[in-house]
Design a protein around this motif. Structure first.
Motif, mmCIF file in Angstrom:
data_model
loop_
_atom_site.group_PDB
_atom_site.id
_atom_site.type_symbol
_atom_site.label_atom_id
_atom_site.label_comp_id
_atom_site.label_asym_id
_atom_site.label_seq_id
_atom_site.Cartn_x
_atom_site.Cartn_y
_atom_site.Cartn_z
ATOM 1 N N GLN A 146 8.711 24.653 0.157
ATOM 2 C CA GLN A 146 9.787 23.951 0.838
ATOM 3 C C GLN A 146 9.668 22.430 0.741
ATOM 4 O OE1 GLN A 146 12.392 25.566 2.291
ATOM 5 N NE2 GLN A 146 11.466 27.445 1.451
ATOM 6 N N TYR A 147 8.449 21.939 0.368
ATOM 7 C CA TYR A 147 8.210 20.493 0.372
ATOM 8 C C TYR A 147 7.590 20.049 -0.954
ATOM 9 C CZ TYR A 147 8.850 20.897 5.428
ATOM 10 O OH TYR A 147 9.350 21.148 6.669
ATOM 11 N N ARG A 148 7.768 18.791 -1.255
ATOM 12 C CA ARG A 148 7.057 18.159 -2.361
ATOM 13 C C ARG A 148 6.380 16.902 -1.828
ATOM 14 N NH1 ARG A 148 10.234 13.761 -3.681
ATOM 15 N NH2 ARG A 148 12.453 13.985 -3.161
ATOM 16 N N ARG A 149 5.298 16.504 -2.487
ATOM 17 C CA ARG A 149 4.558 15.315 -2.064
ATOM 18 C C ARG A 149 5.023 14.109 -2.878
ATOM 19 N NH1 ARG A 149 0.627 16.450 1.418
ATOM 20 N NH2 ARG A 149 -0.070 18.618 1.606
ATOM 21 N N GLU A 150 5.152 12.990 -2.224
ATOM 22 C CA GLU A 150 5.653 11.787 -2.879
ATOM 23 C C GLU A 150 4.951 10.567 -2.305
ATOM 24 O OE1 GLU A 150 9.811 9.400 -2.675
ATOM 25 O OE2 GLU A 150 9.963 11.481 -3.341
ATOM 26 N N LEU A 151 4.686 9.583 -3.168
ATOM 27 C CA LEU A 151 4.103 8.324 -2.728
ATOM 28 C C LEU A 151 5.216 7.363 -2.337
ATOM 29 C CD1 LEU A 151 1.256 7.758 -5.369
ATOM 30 C CD2 LEU A 151 0.983 8.418 -2.971
ATOM 31 N N VAL A 152 5.096 6.774 -1.165
ATOM 32 C CA VAL A 152 6.106 5.825 -0.699
ATOM 33 C C VAL A 152 5.401 4.539 -0.285
ATOM 34 C CG1 VAL A 152 7.664 7.645 0.057
ATOM 35 C CG2 VAL A 152 6.014 6.693 1.674
ATOM 36 N N GLU A 153 6.149 3.451 -0.343
ATOM 37 C CA GLU A 153 5.593 2.158 0.038
ATOM 38 C C GLU A 153 5.499 2.041 1.550
ATOM 39 O OE1 GLU A 153 7.974 -0.893 -1.593
ATOM 40 O OE2 GLU A 153 7.532 -0.398 -3.690
ATOM 41 N N ARG A 166 0.850 -1.190 0.000
ATOM 42 C CA ARG A 166 0.000 0.000 0.000
ATOM 43 C C ARG A 166 0.886 1.240 0.000
ATOM 44 N NH1 ARG A 166 -3.976 0.712 4.944
ATOM 45 N NH2 ARG A 166 -2.206 1.884 5.808
ATOM 46 N N LEU A 167 0.473 2.249 -0.728
ATOM 47 C CA LEU A 167 1.243 3.482 -0.828
ATOM 48 C C LEU A 167 0.620 4.554 0.064
ATOM 49 C CD1 LEU A 167 1.755 3.621 -4.706
ATOM 50 C CD2 LEU A 167 3.205 2.534 -2.985
ATOM 51 N N LYS A 168 1.461 5.427 0.555
ATOM 52 C CA LYS A 168 0.949 6.579 1.289
ATOM 53 C C LYS A 168 1.695 7.830 0.817
ATOM 54 C CE LYS A 168 4.025 6.397 5.345
ATOM 55 N NZ LYS A 168 4.061 6.320 6.829
ATOM 56 N N GLU A 169 1.033 8.942 0.951
ATOM 57 C CA GLU A 169 1.608 10.201 0.491
ATOM 58 C C GLU A 169 2.339 10.863 1.653
ATOM 59 O OE1 GLU A 169 -0.312 13.218 -2.524
ATOM 60 O OE2 GLU A 169 -0.867 13.799 -0.487
ATOM 61 N N VAL A 170 3.572 11.252 1.412
ATOM 62 C CA VAL A 170 4.377 11.925 2.439
ATOM 63 C C VAL A 170 4.943 13.213 1.856
ATOM 64 C CG1 VAL A 170 4.986 9.761 3.570
ATOM 65 C CG2 VAL A 170 6.468 10.665 1.785
ATOM 66 N N ARG A 171 5.342 14.101 2.761
ATOM 67 C CA ARG A 171 5.999 15.334 2.346
ATOM 68 C C ARG A 171 7.504 15.167 2.470
ATOM 69 N NH1 ARG A 171 4.040 20.835 4.688
ATOM 70 N NH2 ARG A 171 5.002 19.946 6.561
ATOM 71 N N GLN A 172 8.202 15.531 1.390
ATOM 72 C CA GLN A 172 9.657 15.462 1.378
ATOM 73 C C GLN A 172 10.201 16.882 1.199
ATOM 74 O OE1 GLN A 172 11.225 12.854 2.079
ATOM 75 N NE2 GLN A 172 10.231 11.000 1.288
ATOM 76 N N ARG A 173 11.178 17.218 2.030
ATOM 77 C CA ARG A 173 11.769 18.564 1.921
ATOM 78 C C ARG A 173 12.537 18.672 0.603
ATOM 79 N NH1 ARG A 173 12.868 22.889 5.070
ATOM 80 N NH2 ARG A 173 11.941 21.866 6.891
ATOM 81 N N LEU A 174 12.368 19.784 -0.083
ATOM 82 C CA LEU A 174 13.038 20.004 -1.362
ATOM 83 C C LEU A 174 14.536 20.215 -1.146
ATOM 84 C CD1 LEU A 174 10.503 22.457 -3.055
ATOM 85 C CD2 LEU A 174 10.829 20.041 -3.575
ATOM 86 N N THR A 175 15.304 19.635 -2.069
ATOM 87 C CA THR A 175 16.748 19.885 -2.040
ATOM 88 C C THR A 175 17.031 21.225 -2.708
ATOM 89 O OG1 THR A 175 17.109 18.787 -4.152
ATOM 90 C CG2 THR A 175 17.159 17.408 -2.174
ATOM 91 N N ALA A 176 18.234 21.684 -2.559
ATOM 92 C CA ALA A 176 18.606 22.964 -3.174
ATOM 93 C C ALA A 176 18.474 22.894 -4.690
ATOM 94 C CB ALA A 176 20.039 23.337 -2.775
#
Length: 391
Positions: A225-232, A204-214
């Motif tokens: 400052q963040y992007r949304r990403e699906l992770v397992e 199952r996937l869930k959506e998390v916030r990942q801090r943007l790199t430079a």
């Protein structure tokens, strides 16, 4: 809790037990186990003040959303704590799927997922060999869930758990004479006769916030400052990737009802119940198509017969018109004979007598009755759709 062993047994359970069951699976599936309709079970819950899922709840669960289960309120004064559920005498469950599914559950053998993967099924063995080769050659492999190529690495514990579950299911299906194969995208598919069921076992996937790199910040909006990403996640979801007849279940996942390993038997029973129902539905659809085609051919034949009848009557009217014209021409010809005093009189270099003979010949040829009345109907009988269209 005394759960029914067949669809005709009575069930005796408490409000607490019924509350737990109602939130463990869709109402229509649970009602089928008691051989009552889902409407009857819903009314029973409302009468006993047992909260139940509202429309859309199980879609959210299938999508991986966590939903809080409302607590069971205390029983009201005079309300029985024990509940006896009696099946309807007519067996009116909410879905035609319950009887085949119950029969499949009753007849199937127990299925147990082994703790270790040994003597794997040929498909699973192929997956293992491909991964070993990819690791040895340093190749990239396509990871379907993040939807990107990644460098090949040994299978994770979750992936190995997934392989063991699928290996058990593949072998159990083939023991029931169901063919297991791979689709073009290397997904598993079960085939029986002309029907097939594609399925997948995925995290199952869930959506998390990942801090943007430079490096990523210039590609996103200012101040972001963040992007949304699906992770397992560690939760496995088994999903049948097609419609099944009779409201059969299509999604199972790790959760309060147990792990996927504990539900392989129920998945197997569902697949075994689905194939006969799919064959019956396909045969019914083919019979409906055959009846539609037969009716369409009958309609076309009737339309052709009606058109031919109209064309023949048009031919009849045309000959009636020619007959009337010929009668008019005869009367006119008689009047001409009477009006010409001398038949030897030349008109346009031709004697009047020849003109009268010429007119008489054309009148005879124009009159359909010259050849007799039977000739009229013979000419009508010779009319066909194509001949009359060309005419």
């Amino acid at each position: 809790m005394d759960m029914p062993t067949t669809l005709l047994d009575r069930a005796l359970l408490s409000r607490t037990e019924l509350h737990a069951l109602v939130w463990a699976e869709p109402l229509r599936h649970l009602a089928g186990r008691f051989s009552i309709s889902d409407q009857s079970l819903a009314k029973l819950c409302d009468r006993l003040d047992i909260p139940r899922p509202r429309p859309g709840h199980w879609n959210k669960v299938a999508a991986g959303k966590e939903i809080a289960v409302p607590a069971l309120p205390p029983a009201k004064a005079g309300m029985d704590e024990k509940i006896e559920i009696t099946p309807h005498p007519d067996g009116s469950a909410s879905s035609t799927a319950h009887d085949p599914l119950a029969a499949a559950r009753h007849t199937r053998k127990a299925v147990r997922v082994a703790d270790r993967l040994s003597d794997p099924h040929s498909i699973v063995a192929g997956w293992l060999a491909n991964r070993r080769e990819a690791i040895a050659r340093g190749r990239l492999v396509y990871d379907i869930w993040p939807n990107r190529p990644v460098r090949a690495a040994p299978f994770t514990p979750l992936e190995r758990r997934r392989l063991r579950i699928l290996d058990t299911l593949f072998k159990a299906l083939e023991a029931e004479k169901i063919v297991v194969a791979e689709t073009d995208r290397h997904g598993p598919v079960a085939r029986c006769g002309q029907d097939e069921i594609a399925f997948q076992l995925r995290p199952r996937l869930k959506e998390v916030r990942q801090r943007l790199t430079a490096e990523e910040r210039p590609w996103h909006g200012s101040g972001k400052q963040y992007r949304r990403e699906l992770v397992e996640t560690d939760v496995l979801v088994f999903e049948i990737k097609r419609w099944l007849p009779g409201d059969l279940p299509r999604v199972w996942q790790d959760g309060r009802k147990g792990m996927i390993e504990d539900r392989v038997g129920d998945i197997l029973a569902t697949l075994l119940a689905a194939f006969p129902m799919m064959a019956a539905a396909r045969q019914e659809a083919e019979e409906r198509q055959r009846l539609r085609e037969t009716e369409e051919r009958r309609r076309q034949i009737l339309a052709q017969e009606l058109k031919l009848d109209r064309d023949r009557f048009r031919c009849f009217l045309e000959q009636a018109g020619r007959w009337r014209e010929a009668e008019l021409a005869r009367d006119f010809l008689m009047a001409l004979r009477a009006a010409i005093p001398d038949s030897s009189l030349e008109i346009g270099g031709t004697p009047a007598a020849e003109w009268l003979e010429w007119a008489q010949a054309h009148v005879q040829a124009h009159d359909p009755l010259t050849q007799g009345s039977c000739a009229v109907f013979r000419s009508i009988a010779e009319v066909t759709e194509r001949a009359y269209r060309d005419h």
